[in-house]
Design a protein around this motif. Structure first.
Motif, PDB file in Angstrom:
ATOM      1  N   ALA A  73      78.379  75.782  12.516  1.00 53.70           N
ATOM      2  CA  ALA A  73      79.034  75.245  11.387  1.00 53.70           C
ATOM      3  C   ALA A  73      80.267  74.090  11.759  1.00 53.70           C
ATOM      4  O   ALA A  73      80.086  73.074  11.105  1.00 53.70           O
ATOM      5  CB  ALA A  73      79.819  76.310  10.518  1.00 53.70           C
ATOM      6  N   ASP A  74      81.035  74.388  12.909  1.00 54.06           N
ATOM      7  CA  ASP A  74      81.800  73.479  13.120  1.00 54.06           C
ATOM      8  C   ASP A  74      81.329  72.190  13.871  1.00 54.06           C
ATOM      9  O   ASP A  74      81.895  70.984  13.795  1.00 54.06           O
ATOM     10  CB  ASP A  74      83.082  73.990  14.401  1.00 54.06           C
ATOM     11  CG  ASP A  74      83.990  74.991  13.522  1.00 54.06           C
ATOM     12  OD1 ASP A  74      84.246  74.878  12.307  1.00 54.06           O
ATOM     13  OD2 ASP A  74      84.223  75.896  14.189  1.00 54.06           O
ATOM     14  N   ALA A  75      80.156  72.556  14.485  1.00 53.04           N
ATOM     15  CA  ALA A  75      79.407  70.974  15.416  1.00 53.04           C
ATOM     16  C   ALA A  75      78.873  70.447  13.962  1.00 53.04           C
ATOM     17  O   ALA A  75      78.827  69.199  14.133  1.00 53.04           O
ATOM     18  CB  ALA A  75      78.353  71.757  16.205  1.00 53.04           C
ATOM     19  N   HIS A  76      78.453  70.856  12.796  1.00 51.66           N
ATOM     20  CA  HIS A  76      78.148  70.273  11.948  1.00 51.66           C
ATOM     21  C   HIS A  76      79.393  69.528  11.255  1.00 51.66           C
ATOM     22  O   HIS A  76      78.998  68.180  10.980  1.00 51.66           O
ATOM     23  CB  HIS A  76      77.724  71.086  10.708  1.00 51.66           C
ATOM     24  CG  HIS A  76      77.428  70.583   9.686  1.00 51.66           C
ATOM     25  ND1 HIS A  76      78.699  70.465   8.579  1.00 51.66           N
ATOM     26  CD2 HIS A  76      76.364  69.813   8.655  1.00 51.66           C
ATOM     27  CE1 HIS A  76      78.172  69.762   7.506  1.00 51.66           C
ATOM     28  NE2 HIS A  76      77.002  69.469   7.615  1.00 51.66           N
ATOM     29  N   ASP A  77      80.210  70.055  11.251  1.00 49.33           N
ATOM     30  CA  ASP A  77      81.572  69.054  10.824  1.00 49.33           C
ATOM     31  C   ASP A  77      81.789  68.019  11.412  1.00 49.33           C
ATOM     32  O   ASP A  77      82.123  66.765  10.919  1.00 49.33           O
ATOM     33  CB  ASP A  77      82.646  70.060  10.376  1.00 49.33           C
ATOM     34  CG  ASP A  77      82.351  71.197   9.207  1.00 49.33           C
ATOM     35  OD1 ASP A  77      81.344  71.027   8.385  1.00 49.33           O
ATOM     36  OD2 ASP A  77      83.070  71.910   9.058  1.00 49.33           O
ATOM     37  N   ARG A  78      81.815  68.197  12.825  1.00 52.18           N
ATOM     38  CA  ARG A  78      82.157  66.847  13.595  1.00 52.18           C
ATOM     39  C   ARG A  78      80.920  65.856  13.784  1.00 52.18           C
ATOM     40  O   ARG A  78      81.240  64.664  13.512  1.00 52.18           O
ATOM     41  CB  ARG A  78      82.154  67.740  15.087  1.00 52.18           C
ATOM     42  CG  ARG A  78      83.440  68.282  15.372  1.00 52.18           C
ATOM     43  CD  ARG A  78      83.722  68.453  16.834  1.00 52.18           C
ATOM     44  NE  ARG A  78      82.456  69.316  17.425  1.00 52.18           N
ATOM     45  CZ  ARG A  78      82.563  70.493  17.529  1.00 52.18           C
ATOM     46  NH1 ARG A  78      83.636  71.418  16.896  1.00 52.18           N
ATOM     47  NH2 ARG A  78      81.566  71.183  18.183  1.00 52.18           N
ATOM     48  N   ALA A  79      79.832  66.350  13.533  1.00 51.41           N
ATOM     49  CA  ALA A  79      78.555  65.594  13.408  1.00 51.41           C
ATOM     50  C   ALA A  79      78.656  64.673  11.973  1.00 51.41           C
ATOM     51  O   ALA A  79      78.499  63.437  12.177  1.00 51.41           O
ATOM     52  CB  ALA A  79      77.468  66.161  13.347  1.00 51.41           C
ATOM     53  N   VAL A  80      79.015  65.282  10.715  1.00 54.16           N
ATOM     54  CA  VAL A  80      78.924  64.391   9.712  1.00 54.16           C
ATOM     55  C   VAL A  80      80.343  63.777   9.518  1.00 54.16           C
ATOM     56  O   VAL A  80      80.254  62.724   8.874  1.00 54.16           O
ATOM     57  CB  VAL A  80      78.867  65.473   8.442  1.00 54.16           C
ATOM     58  CG1 VAL A  80      77.435  66.147   8.303  1.00 54.16           C
ATOM     59  CG2 VAL A  80      80.014  66.337   8.349  1.00 54.16           C
ATOM     60  N   ALA A  81      81.289  63.833  10.218  1.00 53.23           N
ATOM     61  CA  ALA A  81      82.336  63.220  10.329  1.00 53.23           C
ATOM     62  C   ALA A  81      82.036  61.838  11.064  1.00 53.23           C
ATOM     63  O   ALA A  81      82.368  60.788  10.364  1.00 53.23           O
ATOM     64  CB  ALA A  81      83.533  63.644  11.085  1.00 53.23           C
TER      65      ALA A  81
ATOM     66  N   LYS B 105      80.998  72.668   6.332  1.00 59.18           N
ATOM     67  CA  LYS B 105      80.817  74.064   6.492  1.00 59.18           C
ATOM     68  C   LYS B 105      81.603  74.938   7.097  1.00 59.18           C
ATOM     69  O   LYS B 105      81.720  76.229   6.785  1.00 59.18           O
ATOM     70  CB  LYS B 105      79.344  74.117   7.401  1.00 59.18           C
ATOM     71  CG  LYS B 105      78.098  73.284   6.708  1.00 59.18           C
ATOM     72  CD  LYS B 105      77.349  74.024   5.875  1.00 59.18           C
ATOM     73  CE  LYS B 105      77.958  74.707   4.685  1.00 59.18           C
ATOM     74  NZ  LYS B 105      78.203  73.593   3.528  1.00 59.18           N
ATOM     75  N   GLY B 106      82.672  74.557   7.916  1.00 57.15           N
ATOM     76  CA  GLY B 106      83.369  75.516   8.880  1.00 57.15           C
ATOM     77  C   GLY B 106      84.510  76.122   7.885  1.00 57.15           C
ATOM     78  O   GLY B 106      84.771  77.204   7.873  1.00 57.15           O
ATOM     79  N   GLY B 107      85.156  75.141   6.964  1.00 60.14           N
ATOM     80  CA  GLY B 107      86.186  75.617   6.124  1.00 60.14           C
ATOM     81  C   GLY B 107      85.762  76.769   5.138  1.00 60.14           C
ATOM     82  O   GLY B 107      86.555  77.733   4.894  1.00 60.14           O
ATOM     83  N   PRO B 108      84.752  76.312   4.294  1.00 57.27           N
ATOM     84  CA  PRO B 108      84.482  77.368   3.288  1.00 57.27           C
ATOM     85  C   PRO B 108      84.012  78.905   3.980  1.00 57.27           C
ATOM     86  O   PRO B 108      84.653  79.921   3.200  1.00 57.27           O
ATOM     87  CB  PRO B 108      83.193  76.915   2.676  1.00 57.27           C
ATOM     88  CG  PRO B 108      83.412  75.305   2.937  1.00 57.27           C
ATOM     89  CD  PRO B 108      84.002  75.150   4.247  1.00 57.27           C
ATOM     90  N   ARG B 109      83.473  78.995   5.061  1.00 58.37           N
ATOM     91  CA  ARG B 109      83.112  79.997   5.544  1.00 58.37           C
ATOM     92  C   ARG B 109      84.385  80.871   6.263  1.00 58.37           C
ATOM     93  O   ARG B 109      84.530  82.009   6.044  1.00 58.37           O
ATOM     94  CB  ARG B 109      81.953  79.859   6.851  1.00 58.37           C
ATOM     95  CG  ARG B 109      81.962  81.368   7.449  1.00 58.37           C
ATOM     96  CD  ARG B 109      80.570  81.244   8.511  1.00 58.37           C
ATOM     97  NE  ARG B 109      80.300  82.471   8.861  1.00 58.37           N
ATOM     98  CZ  ARG B 109      79.455  83.192   8.183  1.00 58.37           C
ATOM     99  NH1 ARG B 109      78.675  82.794   7.314  1.00 58.37           N
ATOM    100  NH2 ARG B 109      79.193  84.435   8.611  1.00 58.37           N
ATOM    101  N   ARG B 110      85.284  80.159   6.558  1.00 58.39           N
ATOM    102  CA  ARG B 110      86.654  80.644   7.045  1.00 58.39           C
ATOM    103  C   ARG B 110      87.377  81.236   5.806  1.00 58.39           C
ATOM    104  O   ARG B 110      87.775  82.255   5.977  1.00 58.39           O
ATOM    105  CB  ARG B 110      87.482  79.756   7.971  1.00 58.39           C
ATOM    106  CG  ARG B 110      86.991  79.654   9.259  1.00 58.39           C
ATOM    107  CD  ARG B 110      87.975  78.961  10.041  1.00 58.39           C
ATOM    108  NE  ARG B 110      87.737  77.284   9.727  1.00 58.39           N
ATOM    109  CZ  ARG B 110      87.027  76.623  10.452  1.00 58.39           C
ATOM    110  NH1 ARG B 110      86.007  76.904  11.449  1.00 58.39           N
ATOM    111  NH2 ARG B 110      86.970  75.292  10.222  1.00 58.39           N
ATOM    112  N   GLU B 111      87.159  80.406   4.705  1.00 62.51           N
ATOM    113  CA  GLU B 111      87.962  80.889   3.375  1.00 62.51           C
ATOM    114  C   GLU B 111      87.249  82.366   2.871  1.00 62.51           C
ATOM    115  O   GLU B 111      88.214  83.151   2.462  1.00 62.51           O
ATOM    116  CB  GLU B 111      87.831  80.014   2.263  1.00 62.51           C
ATOM    117  CG  GLU B 111      88.814  78.573   2.491  1.00 62.51           C
ATOM    118  CD  GLU B 111      88.481  77.757   1.344  1.00 62.51           C
ATOM    119  OE1 GLU B 111      88.921  78.068   0.255  1.00 62.51           O
ATOM    120  OE2 GLU B 111      88.276  76.543   1.976  1.00 62.51           O
ATOM    121  N   LEU B 112      86.084  82.357   3.116  1.00 61.09           N
ATOM    122  CA  LEU B 112      85.302  83.435   2.615  1.00 61.09           C
ATOM    123  C   LEU B 112      85.613  84.718   3.488  1.00 61.09           C
ATOM    124  O   LEU B 112      85.917  85.899   2.806  1.00 61.09           O
ATOM    125  CB  LEU B 112      83.720  83.193   2.827  1.00 61.09           C
ATOM    126  CG  LEU B 112      83.146  82.302   1.635  1.00 61.09           C
ATOM    127  CD1 LEU B 112      81.837  82.110   1.914  1.00 61.09           C
ATOM    128  CD2 LEU B 112      83.468  83.092   0.381  1.00 61.09           C
TER     129      LEU B 112
END
Length: 361
Positions: A166-174, A90-97
């Protein structure tokens, strides 16, 4: 929500479209491969014709590497009132946008925690998300109407909304998704060159550990490429445990009593920590895990056997909490392990024995 556009007709996109179409939403389907969209339409997920006007919600269901580009194109074209993606990071796509200078009030990042080893529209089902967590990552900029559209989508798919950063989500799914995939694949890779006599000994344990190793490598390379840092952090911790465990196992084979004692302590510690972590995995309906009793029943490999066991359990007034099947290698038989509440186990055993089933201890 009356209309939706699903861009990307793989497993997740088509499953969401099937759920929406089944609940009265007029769904339009689009994909870089027109054949995939036609297949999804033939399955009843909607129409592969382009919408004539603005739809209520655009669902972007493409790989993470392409998510921001497809989203940006759709937003610039004004195809919907609200936009969301279902990418697994989630973090990456949002930063790209954000870097593209887009107004993100009409956008919300989401991630349904559901999937299969198979991919593509033919693997899709309308009930893929039922009872599963669906992460939403709104920000202070997210429009309330868009958040409500996302919540309506989750409800129509009968999933459970979970709001996260978003970044907490990315750490969680990792931790709970991406690392398990890699470790499953690593264990399965040990089997590639294994002796056939060893492979024939495979039981339920190795099947459980390697189940997700059947996933599409190309898809997972894209997912891991979008979340490499958090996955590497988790793997570094696993690697440290592996290094200690290897040293401990060497110690167990040593003539030195002190090394054997230290090895025993280290291995017992990692196993106990594993017990403690396993207890934290949510149980049925997301509640705290329950310790069920297992009733093991030998069945033949023929039609109607499972249905007959379930029917007999129902006649005994026993609710089956979970079930698994261990197949006997080279035999037309298997062991059905039925998980029930501890108080129900004696009742189920007695009822099944009375009906002629072979109960195994």
């Amino acid at each position: 929500m009356r209309t939706a556009l699903v861009i990307g007709t793989g497993l997740v996109g088509t499953s969401a479209a099937l759920a929406l179409a089944g609940r009265g939403v007029h769904v339009h389907l689009a994909d870089h491969d027109p054949g995939s969209a036609r297949t999804a339409a033939a399955l009843g997920a909607g129409t592969d014709e382009a919408p004539e006007g603005t739809v209520d919600l655009a669902v972007i269901a493409v790989p993470p590497a392409h998510t921001a580009h497809v989203l940006a194109t759709a937003m610039r074209d004004g195809v919907a009132r609200g936009y969301l993606d279902v990418a697994s990071v989630k973090g990456g796509p949002r930063r790209e946008l954000e870097a593209l200078g887009l107004d993100l009030a009409a956008y919300i990042g989401t991630h349904p925690m559901a999937g299969k080893e198979r991919s593509g529209p033919l693997a899709a089902t309308a009930d893929l998300f039922e009872g599963r967590p669906w992460v939403l990552t709104p920000t202070r900029d997210t429009d309330t109407e868009v958040l409500n559209l996302a919540l309506e989508l989750v409800a129509l798919c009968r999933a459970v909304p979970v709001v996260m950063d978003a970044d907490a989500h990315d750490r969680a799914v990792a931790l709970v998704s991406h690392t398990p995939q890699l470790i499953s694949s690593m264990v399965a890779a040990r089997l590639e060159e294994a002796d056939e006599t060893a492979v024939r000994l495979c039981g339920q344990g190795i099947r459980d550990v390697t189940r997700i190793a059947a996933s599409d490598p190309r898809m997972w390379v894209e997912i891991l490429s979008a979340n490499p840092g958090p996955v590497a952090d988790v793997l570094a911790g696993v690697a440290a445990d592996l290094e200690e465990t290897v040293a401990a196992l060497r110690g167990l084979g040593s003539a030195d009593e002190g090394k054997r004692s230290a090895g025993t302590h280290t291995i017992e510690d990692v196993l106990r920590r594993g017990n403690a972590g396993r207890v934290r995995v949510p149980g049925k309906h997301g509640a705290a895990p329950t310790a069920y009793e297992t009733v093991a029943v030998l069945i033949g490999d023929k039609p109607g056997e499972l249905a007959a066991i379930f029917a007999d359990a129902g006649r005994a007034g026993v609710n089956i909490e979970d079930v698994r099947i261990e197949h006997a290698t080279g035999q037309q038989a298997g062991l059905v392990q039925i998980m029930v509440e501890p108080s129900a186990a004696p009742v189920l055993e007695a009822a099944l024995r009375e009906r002629g089933w072979s109960i195994r201890g």
